[in-house]
Design a protein around this motif. Structure first.
Motif, PDB file in Angstrom:
ATOM      1  N   LYS A 135      -5.129  33.086   6.819  1.00  0.00           N
ATOM      2  CA  LYS A 135      -4.586  32.776   8.150  1.00  0.00           C
ATOM      3  C   LYS A 135      -5.522  31.899   8.977  1.00  0.00           C
ATOM      4  CE  LYS A 135      -2.354  37.303   8.531  1.00  0.00           C
ATOM      5  NZ  LYS A 135      -2.558  38.614   9.192  1.00  0.00           N
ATOM      6  N   TYR A 136      -6.765  31.783   8.532  1.00  0.00           N
ATOM      7  CA  TYR A 136      -7.752  31.076   9.361  1.00  0.00           C
ATOM      8  C   TYR A 136      -8.098  29.725   8.746  1.00  0.00           C
ATOM      9  CZ  TYR A 136      -8.161  35.429  11.857  1.00  0.00           C
ATOM     10  OH  TYR A 136      -7.871  36.540  12.602  1.00  0.00           O
ATOM     11  N   THR A 137      -7.819  28.683   9.491  1.00  0.00           N
ATOM     12  CA  THR A 137      -8.021  27.332   8.961  1.00  0.00           C
ATOM     13  C   THR A 137      -9.506  26.982   8.847  1.00  0.00           C
ATOM     14  OG1 THR A 137      -7.769  26.486  11.212  1.00  0.00           O
ATOM     15  CG2 THR A 137      -5.831  26.398   9.785  1.00  0.00           C
ATOM     16  N   ASP A 138     -10.350  27.652   9.620  1.00  0.00           N
ATOM     17  CA  ASP A 138     -11.782  27.333   9.547  1.00  0.00           C
ATOM     18  C   ASP A 138     -12.565  28.317   8.670  1.00  0.00           C
ATOM     19  OD1 ASP A 138     -11.436  29.391  11.364  1.00  0.00           O
ATOM     20  OD2 ASP A 138     -12.971  28.695  12.756  1.00  0.00           O
ATOM     21  N   PHE A 139     -11.835  29.115   7.865  1.00  0.00           N
ATOM     22  CA  PHE A 139     -12.519  30.034   6.949  1.00  0.00           C
ATOM     23  C   PHE A 139     -13.176  29.225   5.836  1.00  0.00           C
ATOM     24  CE2 PHE A 139     -13.173  32.863   3.449  1.00  0.00           C
ATOM     25  CZ  PHE A 139     -13.489  34.077   4.032  1.00  0.00           C
ATOM     26  N   ASN A 140     -14.465  29.448   5.642  1.00  0.00           N
ATOM     27  CA  ASN A 140     -15.218  28.686   4.653  1.00  0.00           C
ATOM     28  C   ASN A 140     -15.964  29.673   3.752  1.00  0.00           C
ATOM     29  OD1 ASN A 140     -17.912  27.605   3.735  1.00  0.00           O
ATOM     30  ND2 ASN A 140     -17.019  25.705   4.491  1.00  0.00           N
ATOM     31  N   THR A 141     -15.602  29.682   2.489  1.00  0.00           N
ATOM     32  CA  THR A 141     -16.129  30.705   1.591  1.00  0.00           C
ATOM     33  C   THR A 141     -17.639  30.571   1.384  1.00  0.00           C
ATOM     34  OG1 THR A 141     -14.001  30.610   0.490  1.00  0.00           O
ATOM     35  CG2 THR A 141     -15.692  31.881  -0.589  1.00  0.00           C
ATOM     36  N   LEU A 142     -18.109  29.345   1.232  1.00  0.00           N
ATOM     37  CA  LEU A 142     -19.560  29.159   1.076  1.00  0.00           C
ATOM     38  C   LEU A 142     -20.298  29.605   2.346  1.00  0.00           C
ATOM     39  CD1 LEU A 142     -22.012  28.239  -0.568  1.00  0.00           C
ATOM     40  CD2 LEU A 142     -21.543  25.889   0.158  1.00  0.00           C
ATOM     41  N   LEU A 188     -21.185  37.611  12.984  1.00  0.00           N
ATOM     42  CA  LEU A 188     -20.142  38.636  12.867  1.00  0.00           C
ATOM     43  C   LEU A 188     -20.723  40.025  12.597  1.00  0.00           C
ATOM     44  CD1 LEU A 188     -17.454  36.885  10.584  1.00  0.00           C
ATOM     45  CD2 LEU A 188     -17.593  36.888  13.086  1.00  0.00           C
ATOM     46  N   MET A 189     -19.956  41.035  13.011  1.00  0.00           N
ATOM     47  CA  MET A 189     -20.268  42.418  12.665  1.00  0.00           C
ATOM     48  C   MET A 189     -19.627  42.704  11.306  1.00  0.00           C
ATOM     49  SD  MET A 189     -21.448  43.341  15.710  1.00  0.00           S
ATOM     50  CE  MET A 189     -21.354  45.136  15.848  1.00  0.00           C
ATOM     51  N   LYS A 190     -20.075  43.787  10.689  1.00  0.00           N
ATOM     52  CA  LYS A 190     -19.550  44.119   9.364  1.00  0.00           C
ATOM     53  C   LYS A 190     -18.022  44.247   9.370  1.00  0.00           C
ATOM     54  CE  LYS A 190     -20.143  48.175   7.231  1.00  0.00           C
ATOM     55  NZ  LYS A 190     -20.930  49.254   6.615  1.00  0.00           N
ATOM     56  N   SER A 191     -17.487  44.929  10.362  1.00  0.00           N
ATOM     57  CA  SER A 191     -16.035  45.140  10.400  1.00  0.00           C
ATOM     58  C   SER A 191     -15.273  43.818  10.527  1.00  0.00           C
ATOM     59  CB  SER A 191     -15.670  46.062  11.558  1.00  0.00           C
ATOM     60  OG  SER A 191     -16.119  45.484  12.777  1.00  0.00           O
ATOM     61  N   LYS A 220      -7.909  30.067  14.276  1.00  0.00           N
ATOM     62  CA  LYS A 220      -9.320  29.788  13.997  1.00  0.00           C
ATOM     63  C   LYS A 220     -10.179  31.014  14.258  1.00  0.00           C
ATOM     64  CE  LYS A 220      -9.531  24.884  14.316  1.00  0.00           C
ATOM     65  NZ  LYS A 220     -10.526  23.922  13.933  1.00  0.00           N
ATOM     66  N   ILE A 221     -11.233  31.132  13.477  1.00  0.00           N
ATOM     67  CA  ILE A 221     -12.194  32.206  13.715  1.00  0.00           C
ATOM     68  C   ILE A 221     -12.988  31.862  14.972  1.00  0.00           C
ATOM     69  CG2 ILE A 221     -14.224  33.407  12.805  1.00  0.00           C
ATOM     70  CD1 ILE A 221     -13.104  32.763   9.974  1.00  0.00           C
ATOM     71  N   GLY A 222     -13.402  30.608  15.058  1.00  0.00           N
ATOM     72  CA  GLY A 222     -14.061  30.130  16.268  1.00  0.00           C
ATOM     73  C   GLY A 222     -15.443  30.716  16.528  1.00  0.00           C
ATOM     74  N   HIS A 264     -12.332  42.092   8.100  1.00  0.00           N
ATOM     75  CA  HIS A 264     -11.084  41.558   8.660  1.00  0.00           C
ATOM     76  C   HIS A 264     -10.851  40.111   8.217  1.00  0.00           C
ATOM     77  CE1 HIS A 264      -7.934  40.526  11.549  1.00  0.00           C
ATOM     78  NE2 HIS A 264      -8.631  39.426  11.781  1.00  0.00           N
ATOM     79  N   TYR A 265     -11.885  39.284   8.325  1.00  0.00           N
ATOM     80  CA  TYR A 265     -11.680  37.866   7.998  1.00  0.00           C
ATOM     81  C   TYR A 265     -11.530  37.645   6.486  1.00  0.00           C
ATOM     82  CZ  TYR A 265     -12.592  36.771  12.862  1.00  0.00           C
ATOM     83  OH  TYR A 265     -12.513  36.710  14.228  1.00  0.00           O
ATOM     84  N   ILE A 266     -12.150  38.474   5.696  1.00  0.00           N
ATOM     85  CA  ILE A 266     -11.953  38.348   4.244  1.00  0.00           C
ATOM     86  C   ILE A 266     -10.507  38.729   3.900  1.00  0.00           C
ATOM     87  CG2 ILE A 266     -12.577  39.300   1.974  1.00  0.00           C
ATOM     88  CD1 ILE A 266     -15.501  39.579   3.153  1.00  0.00           C
ATOM     89  N   ASP A 267     -10.036  39.828   4.468  1.00  0.00           N
ATOM     90  CA  ASP A 267      -8.657  40.261   4.207  1.00  0.00           C
ATOM     91  C   ASP A 267      -7.641  39.212   4.653  1.00  0.00           C
ATOM     92  OD1 ASP A 267      -9.366  42.659   3.088  1.00  0.00           O
ATOM     93  OD2 ASP A 267      -9.107  43.841   4.923  1.00  0.00           O
ATOM     94  N   ASN A 268      -7.943  38.558   5.763  1.00  0.00           N
ATOM     95  CA  ASN A 268      -6.966  37.640   6.363  1.00  0.00           C
ATOM     96  C   ASN A 268      -7.372  36.170   6.258  1.00  0.00           C
ATOM     97  OD1 ASN A 268      -5.031  39.632   7.766  1.00  0.00           O
ATOM     98  ND2 ASN A 268      -7.056  40.351   8.354  1.00  0.00           N
ATOM     99  N   HIS A 269      -8.196  35.864   5.256  1.00  0.00           N
ATOM    100  CA  HIS A 269      -8.785  34.511   5.211  1.00  0.00           C
ATOM    101  C   HIS A 269      -7.740  33.399   5.165  1.00  0.00           C
ATOM    102  CE1 HIS A 269      -8.275  35.389   0.893  1.00  0.00           C
ATOM    103  NE2 HIS A 269      -8.163  34.088   0.753  1.00  0.00           N
TER     104      HIS A 269
END
Ligand code: ZN
Length: 180
Positions: free
Chosen positions: A24-31, A10-13, A2-4, A17-22
């Motif tokens: 892997k993260y169950t709570d990644f929400n594109t909207l 978030l910071m730009k970096s 989870k990103i949590g 990271h989360y876009i590249d690894n989206h």
């Protein structure tokens, strides 16, 4: 995993990271990601544009669908850093309305599947949002945001009456809006 954390913290970096690894993260929400690009106070306009363009390399198709699902976010994200005249804005809203119809027919979505949506209809003939598909009862469906009517005295009176009426249901409406 989870990103949590909320995207708008978030910071730009971290975005990169989360876009590249989206996956892997169950709570990644594109909207949520796209909405935060405009809301995150840690970002300046150049960061916002950079993150948007990076997100588009992965999620552009999904983003196009937001013209229907969340046109306000689509508009805000698309126009980041642009200086727009009222005429420019109106043209962009017209394009969104045209694209909504395309999305609906290309996806062969039957209108009844979109029962939660209704057409913006504030009663002003030249309102740029006329025909825009919006979530029923959302703030966007009201004339609250109709900038063309702002110069019109009659419209202003109507608006203040409407706002009074809306005040009672405001909290509910905002909740529904966030819930798109
Ligand atoms: Zn309107």
């Amino acid at each position: 995993m989870k990103i949590g954390k909320k995207f708008n913290q978030l910071m730009k970096s971290e975005y990169i990271h989360y876009i590249d690894n989206h996956k892997k993260y169950t709570d990644f929400n594109t909207l949520g990601l796209y909405r935060s690009i405009c809301e995150n106070e840690k970002l300046d306009v150049n960061d916002r544009i950079e993150i948007r363009d990076y997100a588009h390399t992965v999620f552009e198709k999904t983003f196009n669908f937001y013209q229907l699902k969340d046109p306000r976010t689509y508009f805000n994200v698309s126009t980041l850093g642009m200086e727009l005249t009222v005429a420019d804005e109106q043209q962009l809203w017209k394009n969104i309305i045209t694209n909504q119809q395309k999305i609906l027919s290309e996806k062969k979505i039957k209108h009844r599947s979109f029962g939660v949506y209704s057409k913006h209809d504030c009663g002003y003939e030249h309102c740029p949002y006329n025909g825009l598909m919006v979530k029923k009862d959302s703030y966007f469906a009201e004339n609250q945001m109709c900038f063309t009517s702002d110069k019109n005295e009659y419209a202003a009176k109507e608006k203040s009456l409407k706002i009074k009426k809306q005040r009672k249901t405001k909290h509910k409406i905002i909740r529904d809006d966030l819930d798109l």
